[in-house]
Design a protein around this motif. Structure first.
Motif, short mmCIF file in Angstrom:
data_model
loop_
_atom_site.label_atom_id
_atom_site.label_comp_id
_atom_site.label_asym_id
_atom_site.label_seq_id
_atom_site.Cartn_x
_atom_site.Cartn_y
_atom_site.Cartn_z
N UNK A 1 -18.13 -18.65 -23.11
CA UNK A 1 -18.75 -18.87 -24.41
C UNK A 1 -20.28 -18.72 -24.30
N UNK A 2 -20.84 -19.23 -23.23
CA UNK A 2 -22.30 -19.09 -23.02
C UNK A 2 -22.68 -17.61 -22.94
N UNK A 3 -21.84 -16.85 -22.25
CA UNK A 3 -22.09 -15.40 -22.17
C UNK A 3 -21.99 -14.76 -23.55
N UNK A 4 -21.01 -15.21 -24.31
CA UNK A 4 -20.79 -14.69 -25.67
C UNK A 4 -22.04 -14.93 -26.52
N UNK A 5 -22.63 -16.11 -26.40
CA UNK A 5 -23.86 -16.41 -27.16
C UNK A 5 -25.00 -15.53 -26.67
N UNK A 6 -25.11 -15.44 -25.36
CA UNK A 6 -26.22 -14.68 -24.76
C UNK A 6 -26.13 -13.20 -25.14
N UNK A 7 -24.89 -12.68 -25.26
CA UNK A 7 -24.69 -11.25 -25.55
C UNK A 7 -24.49 -10.99 -27.05
N UNK A 8 -24.92 -11.95 -27.89
CA UNK A 8 -24.80 -11.79 -29.36
C UNK A 8 -23.37 -11.45 -29.79
N UNK A 9 -22.41 -12.03 -29.12
CA UNK A 9 -21.02 -11.84 -29.55
C UNK A 9 -20.36 -10.58 -29.01
N UNK A 10 -21.08 -9.81 -28.20
CA UNK A 10 -20.47 -8.58 -27.65
C UNK A 10 -19.86 -8.85 -26.28
N UNK A 11 -18.68 -9.43 -26.27
CA UNK A 11 -18.01 -9.65 -24.98
C UNK A 11 -16.63 -9.01 -25.00
N UNK A 12 -16.54 -7.88 -25.69
CA UNK A 12 -15.27 -7.16 -25.76
C UNK A 12 -15.22 -6.00 -24.77
N UNK A 13 -15.71 -6.24 -23.56
CA UNK A 13 -15.60 -5.20 -22.52
C UNK A 13 -14.19 -5.17 -21.94
N UNK A 14 -13.95 -4.20 -21.06
CA UNK A 14 -12.60 -4.03 -20.51
C UNK A 14 -12.40 -4.78 -19.18
N UNK A 15 -13.37 -5.63 -18.81
CA UNK A 15 -13.33 -6.28 -17.50
C UNK A 15 -12.18 -7.25 -17.28
N UNK A 16 -11.64 -7.81 -18.37
CA UNK A 16 -10.49 -8.69 -18.17
C UNK A 16 -9.17 -7.91 -18.24
N UNK A 17 -9.20 -6.80 -18.96
CA UNK A 17 -7.99 -5.96 -19.02
C UNK A 17 -7.73 -5.28 -17.67
N UNK A 18 -8.82 -4.91 -16.98
CA UNK A 18 -8.66 -4.16 -15.73
C UNK A 18 -8.04 -4.99 -14.60
N UNK A 19 -7.99 -6.31 -14.78
CA UNK A 19 -7.53 -7.17 -13.68
C UNK A 19 -6.30 -7.99 -14.03
N UNK A 20 -5.75 -7.80 -15.25
CA UNK A 20 -4.74 -8.76 -15.74
C UNK A 20 -3.31 -8.46 -15.30
N UNK A 21 -3.06 -7.28 -14.73
CA UNK A 21 -1.68 -6.89 -14.44
C UNK A 21 -0.90 -7.84 -13.52
N UNK A 22 -1.53 -8.39 -12.47
CA UNK A 22 -0.76 -9.29 -11.60
C UNK A 22 -0.09 -10.45 -12.35
N UNK A 23 -0.66 -10.85 -13.48
CA UNK A 23 -0.05 -11.96 -14.23
C UNK A 23 1.34 -11.55 -14.72
N UNK A 24 1.44 -10.34 -15.25
CA UNK A 24 2.75 -9.86 -15.75
C UNK A 24 3.74 -9.68 -14.61
N UNK A 25 3.22 -9.36 -13.41
CA UNK A 25 4.11 -9.11 -12.28
C UNK A 25 4.67 -10.42 -11.71
N UNK A 26 3.89 -11.49 -11.84
CA UNK A 26 4.28 -12.76 -11.20
C UNK A 26 5.22 -13.60 -12.05
N UNK A 27 4.93 -13.70 -13.35
CA UNK A 27 5.63 -14.72 -14.16
C UNK A 27 6.85 -14.15 -14.87
N UNK A 28 7.97 -14.82 -14.71
CA UNK A 28 9.19 -14.37 -15.38
C UNK A 28 9.33 -15.02 -16.75
#
Ligand SMILES: [Mg+2]
Length: 443
Positions: free
Chosen positions: A254-281
Motif C-alpha cells: 500500500x505504501x508503494x501504491x501511494x508512492x507510485x500514485x496508484x500505478x502498481x499494476x506491473x506484471x511482477x506478481x504475475x511472473x512469479x505466481x505459477x507455483x501456487x497453482x502447482x502446489x494447492x489442490x
C-alpha cells in the motif's frame, strides 16, 4: 467456391495423410512384437499424427474457425487420450478402439465442407469425457506437468532475456530472428542463465514448501534474501515494496501504491505466481494464496486479477483440461474475453494487462512450446517475462517431455528447478492424501 470451401480443399491433403498414419497405428497393433518395440513404433506414428493435427490448425488461420475449432479440439482431446494409452501400454483392443474414435473425428472433419455443423461437444462425448476423468488418474501426470511448467517458465525467461527492453526492429537488426537460448541482453547473461522471473518464482515455491498453510511470511523472507544478493534486475514496484516492509506485506504494498500514485499494476506478481497453482489442490486455498502473494508487492487489483485468471487456467490444465478450452473458459466475462483472437494492438510491456493479453494471444495462436517462447522473445519489450509466463502454461500443458530437451539441458539452474518441481509435487500429493480422507476422520 466460398473461402471456407477453399480452406477445406487444402485440408483434404493433410487429412488424407493423417488418416494414413492412423491406419499405420492399427497395423502396428495387429503385428506382434515386443511391447517396447511396439511402443516405439506407435510413438513414432503419434509424433507424425500430432504434427499433422498441428498443421491442420495452422491452416485454419482466421477463416471461419468457429466451425472447425470444435472438431479440432475434439481431435486433440482424443489424440491426448491415445498418447496416454500408448504410454501406459494399454491392451491392444483399447488402443484400437481409441484409434477408431480418432479416425471418426477426422472423417467428420472431412464432412465440414458439406455443411456438417459440430457442437462443441455432443452429449455422448460429454459422457466420454467424464468417463475419461474416471479412467485416467490425472495425478499420475501431475509430476510431468509440474516439471513442464517450472522448466517451461525458466526456458521462456532465459530465451526472452536476450531481447528484454528491445524493440522488434532492433532485435531484427541485431539478431535476425532469435530461435535459441543465446544469453546476452542488458544483463549480459551466460546462455541458460535466468532472471528475476525465475528467481522470484523459486522464492514463492520455497515459501510454500516451508509453510504451506500460511506461506506469505516465508515467501516474503525468501524475497528479502533474494534482494540481499543485490540482483540487478529487481523491478521498481517490487524493490519499493520490499524496502517498505515492516512486518506487514499488504501495508508495504500500500505504501508503494501511494508512492507510485496508484500505478502498481506491473506484471511482477504475475511472473512469479505459477507455483501456487502447482502446489494447492484446494481451489479456495489456491485462489486465496494467489491473490495474497500478488498483494505483497502489487496493491492494484488489476495485478491480482491477472494472477487469479492465470492460475485458474493452470489449475484446469493440471487437472487434465485442454489448454485452449481452459483459456476460453477462464477469460469468459473478464476484461480478457476474446482479446487473444487478434494480434494485440498494445506492446508486450510491463503493464500487467498488456503482458497478459500477449501471453493469451501467443498461447492461442502458436501450437508448439518452441513457437510460443520464440515469438515472445522476438516481440521484445518485457520479452523475458512474457515468454516465461506463456512458457509456464505451455510447458504445463505439453508436460516436461514436450519441452525441447536441448533447452532444458541449457538451463544453468536446471537441478534446482527440477528439485522445486518435485518438492511441489510431493506437497501436492500430501495435500491430496489429507483431503481424500473420509469426512469426519481427521478432526
Ligand atoms: Mg526478468
Amino acid at each position: 467456391m466460398s473461402q471456407f470451401d477453399g480452406m477445406m480443399n487444402r485440408f483434404d491433403g493433410v487429412l488424407t495423410r493423417l488418416t494414413h498414419h492412423l491406419e499405420n497405428i492399427d497395423q502396428i497393433m495387429e503385428n506382434s512384437g515386443t511391447e517396447e518395440g511396439r511402443k516405439e513404433l506407435l510413438n513414432n506414428q503419434l509424433v507424425l499424427v500430432v504434427d499433422f493435427v498441428y498443421q491442420l490448425k495452422q491452416m485454419l488461420g482466421k477463416e471461419d474457425t468457429s466451425r472447425v475449432i470444435p472438431q479440432w479440439l475434439r481431435i486433440e482431446n482424443r489424440l491426448r487420450r491415445l498418447r496416454r494409452l500408448v504410454e501406459l501400454q494399454s491392451p491392444t483392443v483399447i488402443i484400437q478402439n481409441e484409434n477408431q474414435w480418432l479416425k471418426k473425428m477426422v472423417r467428420e472433419m472431412e464432412q465440414l465442407g458439406n455443411g456438417f455443423e459440430p457442437d462443441l461437444y455432443t452429449e455422448e462425448e460429454q459422457e466420454e469425457l467424464a468417463m475419461e476423468r474416471d479412467f485416467f488418474d490425472e495425478e499420475e501426470f501431475a509430476l510431468d506437468r509440474i516439471k513442464g511448467a517450472i522448466l517451461g517458465h525458466a526456458i521462456g525467461d532465459a530465451m526472452g532475456a536476450t531481447t528484454e527492453f528491445m524493440e522488434p526492429n532492433e532485435i531484427c537488426r541485431k539478431y535476425g530472428t532469435v530461435t535459441d537460448i543465446l544469453g546476452g541482453g542488458w544483463l549480459h547473461l551466460k546462455p541458460g542463465e535466468t532472471t528475476d522471473d525465475t528467481a522470484m518464482s523459486l522464492c514463492v515455491a520455497e515459501g510454500i514448501l516451508e509453510s504451506p498453510d500460511n506461506p506469505i511470511d516465508a515467501i516474503g523472507q525468501a524475497f528479502l534474501r533474494w534482494e540481499a544478493t543485490d540482483p540487478e534486475d529487481i523491478g521498481n514496484t517490487i524493490r519499493s515494496s520490499l524496502d517498505h516492509f515492516n512486518g506487514d506485506w499488504l501495508e508495504a504494498a500500500y505504501q508503494t501504491h501511494l508512492e507510485f500514485d496508484g500505478y502498481t499494476g506491473g506484471n511482477g506478481s504475475l511472473m512469479r505466481c505459477l507455483p501456487v497453482a502447482l502446489a494447492y489442490t484446494d481451489s479456495d486455498k489456491m485462489e486465496d494464496i494467489t491473490e495474497r502473494q500478488s498483494k505483497m508487492t502489487h496493491y492494484d487489483d488489476i495485478a491480482s486479477e491477472a494472477c487469479l485468471i492465470y492460475n485458474r487456467i493452470a489449475a484446469r490444465v493440471l487437472n487434465g483440461d485442454n489448454l485452449l478450452l481452459a483459456l476460453v473458459a477462464e477469460t469468459d466475462g473478464t476484461r480478457y474475453h476474446n482479446v487473444f483472437l487478434d494480434r494485440p494492438s498494445c506492446s508486450p510491456d510491463g503493464f500487467v494487462v498488456n503482458t497478459f493479453t500477449w501471453v493469451l494471444y501467443l498461447l492461442w495462436t502458436y501450437d508448439s512450446f518452441a513457437e510460443v517462447v520464440q515469438q515472445a522473445t522476438n516481440e521484445g519489450y518485457d520479452s523475458d517475462t512474457v515468454a516465461a509466463i506463456a512458457g509456464g502454461l505451455k510447458g504445463l500443458s505439453t508436460q516436461s517431455f514436450g519441452l525441447p530437451q536441448e533447452w532444458v539441458n541449457k538451463l544453468r539452474n536446471r537441478k534446482q528447478l527440477e528439485k522445486a518441481a518435485e518438492d511441489l509435487y510431493q506437497l501436492r500429493q500430501s495435500m491430496l492424501g489429507m483431503t481424500s480422507q473420509p469426512a469426519g476422520t481427521n478432526d
